[in-house]
Design an enzyme around this catalytic site. Structure first.
Site, short mmCIF file in Angstrom:
data_model
loop_
_atom_site.label_atom_id
_atom_site.label_comp_id
_atom_site.label_asym_id
_atom_site.label_seq_id
_atom_site.Cartn_x
_atom_site.Cartn_y
_atom_site.Cartn_z
N HIS A 135 0.81 -1.22 0.00
CA HIS A 135 0.00 0.00 0.00
C HIS A 135 0.84 1.27 0.00
O HIS A 135 0.40 2.31 -0.47
CB HIS A 135 -0.94 0.01 1.21
CG HIS A 135 -1.96 -1.08 1.17
ND1 HIS A 135 -2.76 -1.38 2.24
CD2 HIS A 135 -2.32 -1.95 0.19
CE1 HIS A 135 -3.57 -2.39 1.93
NE2 HIS A 135 -3.31 -2.75 0.69
N PHE A 381 -1.12 -8.17 4.98
CA PHE A 381 0.22 -7.60 4.89
C PHE A 381 0.29 -6.24 4.19
O PHE A 381 1.28 -5.93 3.52
CB PHE A 381 1.18 -8.57 4.18
CG PHE A 381 1.02 -10.00 4.61
CD1 PHE A 381 1.04 -10.35 5.94
CD2 PHE A 381 0.82 -10.99 3.67
CE1 PHE A 381 0.88 -11.68 6.35
CE2 PHE A 381 0.66 -12.32 4.06
CZ PHE A 381 0.69 -12.66 5.40
N CYS A 382 -0.73 -5.42 4.34
CA CYS A 382 -0.77 -4.11 3.66
C CYS A 382 -0.52 -4.25 2.16
O CYS A 382 0.08 -3.38 1.52
CB CYS A 382 0.24 -3.14 4.28
SG CYS A 382 -0.14 -2.69 5.99
N ALA A 383 -0.99 -5.36 1.61
CA ALA A 383 -0.92 -5.61 0.17
C ALA A 383 -2.18 -6.38 -0.20
O ALA A 383 -2.13 -7.47 -0.76
CB ALA A 383 0.34 -6.40 -0.18
#
Length: 430
Positions: A135, A381-383
């Protein structure tokens, strides 16, 4: 000016495993188990935040008594701190093999670095970014035209996807490509040099998110031919709240300061109409308003020197062995499925994500912690787009709340025993 090395308490420091090339803090920290008793903690979440190197801690402790304001004082400590800060900038430039004329800006993190660059985009700039990005590099481009590219399944597909996208744009307008060097989900290396060549062939520029790459792999701005590179200290064994944006000066030099305030302003004067006239600095000061994080910059420089001294060839060879320990140790466990874009044989850093049939990721990570004293990451995982693509491709199902994977990550400070304990724990849990 120099600071002599000071003695440091070893309360949270243990002698490193003979197999861990760089000693880190916390190797003797114990944590409670759900069944009672304690066990030495196995920190296997380096991709989120790596522990501080012993060398970094020693260097910071040695400097701390001499701490002073940077660029803001004539006193000895201020002059020493300024010298230390600017030397850190030069050390980072050497670590990244920057070109003559490139600049190194100190920021708070990779996220901060890419948001800074986003504010400096020329009018009408179009940004091209793969949906596979963290992100930090997926979301900052809110004031630009953004083209999101589908997840590729090979290096060749990544290059071809970008080629097609850039071929269809206005060749006379500014453009920026943003790409990761190593995935924070799969650890897989991306074909950065090839993507940079495609970008430049179509008149675009490219920024490299090296947050996961820099701690594991040499990063040469010159050889990769990227226009900018961003990374975070807290993933580079320097967890003191600093990051880096390094690269070309023109877009940044022409942009309004990222933050308005002291340090960025050269001259401020009241006007007769009651307003204020401001003359902004040029160069790095333009985007480094406020009192700089000299501790963070010094820590990053210390980590860069430590990694350079250890030698990336040796670090990578050991890490590849640990990756094999995990993959081969779990190869005969059918419930465990590793996530990958480019295939099991793709080159990668020490980051692996997987799903376990019959387990929610949060419950599995909690079991590793509570029963074995092992710290890993679970979730998206911020993805989020990437993990959803990978889990969907693996045939996993689940509600939006339960969707997620487990990630294990390690590096130069990880003892072999911690990785071996993780493999045993996964096998026992499943």
């Amino acid at each position: 000016m120099s600071v002599s090395t000071a003695a440091v308490s070893t309360a949270a420091v243990a002698a490193p495993s003979v197999h861990a090339p760089l000693p880190v803090l916390g190797l003797d920290v114990t944590v409670p188990l759900a069944s009672g008793g304690e066990v030495t903690y196995a920190a296997l979440d380096y991709a989120a935040s790596a522990p501080a190197l012993q060398r970094v801690w020693d260097d910071v402790a040695a400097y701390a008594p001499y701490y002073g304001s940077v660029h803001r004082g004539a006193g000895y400590l201020s002059q020493l701190s300024t010298d230390l800060f600017e030397n850190a900038r030069r050390t980072v430039a050497e670590f990244l093999d920057c070109r003559t004329g490139d600049q190194v800006l100190f920021t708070r993190s990779t996220t901060d670095s890419l948001n800074l660059l986003a504010t400096a985009l020329p009018d009408g700039c179009e940004v091209f970014v793969f949906e596979t990005e963290h992100h930090a590099s997926l979301l900052p481009w809110r004031n630009a035209r953004v083209t999101f590219l589908d997840a590729p399944r090979s290096h060749r597909a990544a290059v071809d996807t970008l080629e097609r996208a850039l071929a269809g744009r206005d060749p006379h307008g500014p453009a920026l490509v943003c790409v990761t060097g190593a995935s924070n989900v799969t650890g897989e290396l991306w074909p950065v040099r090839e993507l940079a060549a495609v970008a430049h062939a179509h008149g675009a520029r490219i920024v490299l998110d090296a947050a996961q790459l820099a701690p594991h792999h040499p990063v040469s701005v010159r050889e990769l031919d990227v226009d900018w590179v961003a990374f975070s200290g807290h993933k580079l064994y320097a967890p003191f709240g600093a990051g880096v944006l390094a690269g070309r000066t023109d877009w940044l030099g022409e942009a309004e300061p990222y933050l308005a305030g002291g340090g960025a302003s050269r001259r401020v004067a009241r006007r007769e109409d009651g307003g204020v006239d401001v003359e902004w600095h040029e160069g790095v000061a333009r985007h480094e308003a406020g009192s700089p994080n000299v501790i963070g910059a010094h820590a990053i420089a210390s980590a860069c020197k430590a990694l350079g001294s250890a030698g990336f060839d040796a670090l990578r060879a050991r890490e590849e062995r640990l990756i094999r320990v995990v993959r081969e140790g779990l190869a005969d466990v059918p419930e465990v499925r590793f996530l990958s874009l480019f295939g099991d044989d793709a080159a990668r850093v020490g980051v692996l994500s997987f799903v376990v049939e019959g387990w929610e990721s949060a419950s599995f990570a909690a079991a590793l912690s509570g029963s074995y004293g092992i710290g890993v990451r679970d979730g998206l995982f911020c993805a989020h787009p990437l993990v959803r693509v990978l889990i969907g491709a693996e045939g996993e199902c689940g509600s939006a709340d339960s969707l997620g994977a487990i990630r294990v990550s390690f590096g130069a400070g990880t003892p072999d025993e911690h990785v071996e304990r993780f493999v045993r724990a996964v096998r026992e849990l499943v």
